[in-house]
Structures are given as structure tokens and as C-alpha cells.
Design a protein around this motif. Sequence first.
Motif, PDB file in Angstrom:
ATOM      1  N   PRO A 112      96.530  37.404  16.424  1.00  0.00           N
ATOM      2  CA  PRO A 112      96.715  38.835  16.706  1.00  0.00           C
ATOM      3  C   PRO A 112      95.429  39.455  17.268  1.00  0.00           C
ATOM      4  O   PRO A 112      94.327  38.947  17.022  1.00  0.00           O
ATOM      5  N   PRO A 113      95.537  40.568  18.003  1.00  0.00           N
ATOM      6  CA  PRO A 113      94.341  41.230  18.539  1.00  0.00           C
ATOM      7  C   PRO A 113      93.362  41.643  17.453  1.00  0.00           C
ATOM      8  O   PRO A 113      92.144  41.603  17.652  1.00  0.00           O
ATOM      9  N   GLU A 114      93.883  42.088  16.307  1.00  0.00           N
ATOM     10  CA  GLU A 114      93.062  42.353  15.126  1.00  0.00           C
ATOM     11  C   GLU A 114      93.510  41.395  14.038  1.00  0.00           C
ATOM     12  O   GLU A 114      94.713  41.248  13.788  1.00  0.00           O
ATOM     13  N   CYS A 115      92.570  40.755  13.372  1.00  0.00           N
ATOM     14  CA  CYS A 115      92.965  39.694  12.447  1.00  0.00           C
ATOM     15  C   CYS A 115      91.855  39.365  11.463  1.00  0.00           C
ATOM     16  O   CYS A 115      90.697  39.753  11.625  1.00  0.00           O
ATOM     17  N   VAL A 116      92.252  38.626  10.431  1.00  0.00           N
ATOM     18  CA  VAL A 116      91.335  37.895   9.566  1.00  0.00           C
ATOM     19  C   VAL A 116      91.729  36.434   9.679  1.00  0.00           C
ATOM     20  O   VAL A 116      92.922  36.107   9.716  1.00  0.00           O
ATOM     21  N   ALA A 117      90.754  35.569   9.768  1.00  0.00           N
ATOM     22  CA  ALA A 117      91.024  34.132   9.896  1.00  0.00           C
ATOM     23  C   ALA A 117      90.119  33.344   8.970  1.00  0.00           C
ATOM     24  O   ALA A 117      88.970  33.737   8.722  1.00  0.00           O
ATOM     25  N   GLN A 118      90.657  32.260   8.470  1.00  0.00           N
ATOM     26  CA  GLN A 118      89.865  31.359   7.637  1.00  0.00           C
ATOM     27  C   GLN A 118      90.304  29.926   7.935  1.00  0.00           C
ATOM     28  O   GLN A 118      91.499  29.634   7.963  1.00  0.00           O
ATOM     29  N   PHE A 119      89.345  29.053   8.171  1.00  0.00           N
ATOM     30  CA  PHE A 119      89.672  27.655   8.456  1.00  0.00           C
ATOM     31  C   PHE A 119      88.438  26.789   8.252  1.00  0.00           C
ATOM     32  O   PHE A 119      87.308  27.285   8.182  1.00  0.00           O
ATOM     33  N   GLY A 215      92.958  34.624  21.950  1.00  0.00           N
ATOM     34  CA  GLY A 215      92.913  34.324  20.524  1.00  0.00           C
ATOM     35  C   GLY A 215      91.706  33.495  20.144  1.00  0.00           C
ATOM     36  O   GLY A 215      90.710  33.415  20.867  1.00  0.00           O
ATOM     37  N   ILE A 216      91.790  32.882  18.986  1.00  0.00           N
ATOM     38  CA  ILE A 216      90.705  32.014  18.523  1.00  0.00           C
ATOM     39  C   ILE A 216      90.601  30.817  19.454  1.00  0.00           C
ATOM     40  O   ILE A 216      91.600  30.235  19.866  1.00  0.00           O
ATOM     41  N   LEU A 231      93.934  26.102   7.967  1.00  0.00           N
ATOM     42  CA  LEU A 231      93.804  27.308   8.782  1.00  0.00           C
ATOM     43  C   LEU A 231      94.835  28.353   8.384  1.00  0.00           C
ATOM     44  O   LEU A 231      96.014  28.050   8.237  1.00  0.00           O
ATOM     45  N   THR A 232      94.347  29.575   8.170  1.00  0.00           N
ATOM     46  CA  THR A 232      95.221  30.717   7.936  1.00  0.00           C
ATOM     47  C   THR A 232      94.742  31.883   8.781  1.00  0.00           C
ATOM     48  O   THR A 232      93.542  32.159   8.841  1.00  0.00           O
ATOM     49  N   ILE A 233      95.682  32.551   9.441  1.00  0.00           N
ATOM     50  CA  ILE A 233      95.387  33.761  10.217  1.00  0.00           C
ATOM     51  C   ILE A 233      96.322  34.857   9.748  1.00  0.00           C
ATOM     52  O   ILE A 233      97.539  34.647   9.642  1.00  0.00           O
ATOM     53  N   TRP A 234      95.742  36.027   9.458  1.00  0.00           N
ATOM     54  CA  TRP A 234      96.511  37.175   9.006  1.00  0.00           C
ATOM     55  C   TRP A 234      96.436  38.316  10.018  1.00  0.00           C
ATOM     56  O   TRP A 234      95.430  38.478  10.722  1.00  0.00           O
ATOM     57  N   THR A 235      97.465  39.153  10.058  1.00  0.00           N
ATOM     58  CA  THR A 235      97.322  40.476  10.642  1.00  0.00           C
ATOM     59  C   THR A 235      96.528  41.331   9.654  1.00  0.00           C
ATOM     60  O   THR A 235      96.292  40.917   8.507  1.00  0.00           O
ATOM     61  N   VAL A 236      96.108  42.517  10.084  1.00  0.00           N
ATOM     62  CA  VAL A 236      95.344  43.385   9.194  1.00  0.00           C
ATOM     63  C   VAL A 236      96.010  44.754   9.103  1.00  0.00           C
ATOM     64  O   VAL A 236      96.718  45.183  10.016  1.00  0.00           O
ATOM     65  N   LYS A 237      95.756  45.428   8.012  1.00  0.00           N
ATOM     66  CA  LYS A 237      96.311  46.759   7.797  1.00  0.00           C
ATOM     67  C   LYS A 237      95.486  47.805   8.547  1.00  0.00           C
ATOM     68  O   LYS A 237      94.352  47.548   8.957  1.00  0.00           O
ATOM     69  N   ASP A 238      96.053  48.982   8.694  1.00  0.00           N
ATOM     70  CA  ASP A 238      95.369  50.056   9.416  1.00  0.00           C
ATOM     71  C   ASP A 238      94.137  50.553   8.675  1.00  0.00           C
ATOM     72  O   ASP A 238      93.129  50.909   9.296  1.00  0.00           O
ATOM     73  N   GLU A 239      94.210  50.588   7.347  1.00  0.00           N
ATOM     74  CA  GLU A 239      93.091  51.148   6.592  1.00  0.00           C
ATOM     75  C   GLU A 239      91.867  50.236   6.610  1.00  0.00           C
ATOM     76  O   GLU A 239      91.975  49.026   6.840  1.00  0.00           O
TER      77      GLU A 239
END
Length: 265
Positions: A112-119, A215-216, A231-239
Motif C-alpha cells: 500500500p502507499p502507506e504501510c507498516v512492513a516487517q520481514f 512498493g517495497i 514477511l507481513t505488510i499492513w495498511t495503516v489507520k488514519d490516526e
Amino acid sequence: MEAKFGYDTTIDHSHIGNMYLKISFLLLFVIASTAHADLKSFGSAVVDEVVIQENFERPVYQLPKSTWQARQGTRWKIAGGVLSGIPSSAEYQSKKTHHRGLEPRLSIPATPPECVAQFSIRFLDGEETTIVPFVEFGHHIVRLRFSKEEGITLLVDYESLKVAEDASFHYKPGDWMKITASLKGDEFVIAINDSPRLYAKHQVIKEPAPSGGSGIGVAGPRGGKIEIDDLTIWTVKDEVADGWEKEREQLPKFEAVQVREKPKK
């Protein structure tokens, strides 16, 4: 007679092997689903929904091009519970004058354009250049370059600006590195293992990649190999994450330095 839920315990033994296989896949799914369950936020970003979660344990699995894109003819496969990449073939390289795939390259366009990723990632064999190996978020947007001698360098905007660095972190070929990163708005935060977080704030960070893989993206040493796992990629919340402003003040400060001219479009 097939096994049923409830009190009927009669089992046709010809199905035991298949049942064990299904249970094994279920356990792998549960393990993958809980691997990063404790990560609620990172940097300014609060994690929301999982977009991709993969531990590469499935024995027969084709990489969908909508999620994974091998770049420059490089060759990728799942083997031994990891995603493994090597350079393009000699035949491919002989037909190209540039972008020859001299090092394994991969992009994840489903990011996603805004994200959190861990791998987890490791680089094996091959040689460093002034460009590789690296991990980036958006081709030529924000890139973390690795060096065994110089440490790690965070670059933005076609690698024209150095916005952060850690000269004390030296990757070792063959050693796994756990990477956690967040991209939200014009801010980017990344950490390797338990090393200090590197932070960048720049207008280009919230822009789409101008060309190449979106993307990554990853690139390994020249003539070397990359392995990726968990590998995990998340969308992120607005806050914005609680305590982010205080945390940001404590991050290492770095005055941006121009290291090369930005290529003209």
C-alpha cells in the motif's frame, strides 16, 4: 467412512495422511498469522489490516505477479522455507546493454502507499557496489543501502539526498536481519534488529514511484543471492500513533546532505 465433527469417531484410515497434511497447513497458517501479532504501531503509523503475510512454508506455491515482481530477468523461487533470488541468466545478460539483472531484484507492487512492513532478509555471496545491496520503499523514493564497511545509509529522491545513516551497523553476509519500517505521509522510519531507528521526512516520500517497480523493493549484492522470510505488510489507520511526537524528538538527528545530482526527467 470419513471423519466427522461431533460424536462419530469412525475414521477411514486412507484419509489419515490427507488429514495430517491439512492440519499441518492449518498450523502453518496459524503460526504465520500470529508471528507479528504484537506489533500495534511503528513510527507514526498504527497498523490496520494485513495485506500480505507469508512465511514461504507452502511446498507448492506460485508467486502471483500482482504481488511479487522479479525485476530485470532475475530468478526467484520458494525453497527451504524462504523466498530466494539470484541474478538473471548469462543468456539474458548477453542480450541487454543495461538493467541486465546482475544482482537479484524484486518488487512487491501490492504494497500500500502507506504501510507498516516487517520481514527478515539476508544477503549472500556476491560483491557490493555503490548501489547495491539495498531495500527500498517505492523505486528511487526512499532507499536503505547496506555496506559492510560504511554501515547503512538512508537515501531519498533518486538517491540524491542522504537523510540518515548509522555507520556502526555493518551487515554480515549470511546473517539474517529483521527489518521493521513504516511509511505514512511524508515520514519514513526503519530499524534493523535492535539497532536505532532511522528517520526521514521529505515531500517525495508520499509521492508514487516515478518509474520501475512500485512498493517495497530489494536488490542483492552483484552476482549474489537474497533470501526473504516471515514477511507481513499492513495498511495503516488514519490516526497518528500515540506518543509519536515525543518519540520523533528522541530519534537521531541528521542534516540532509546532497550526494549526487537528481537525474533530469
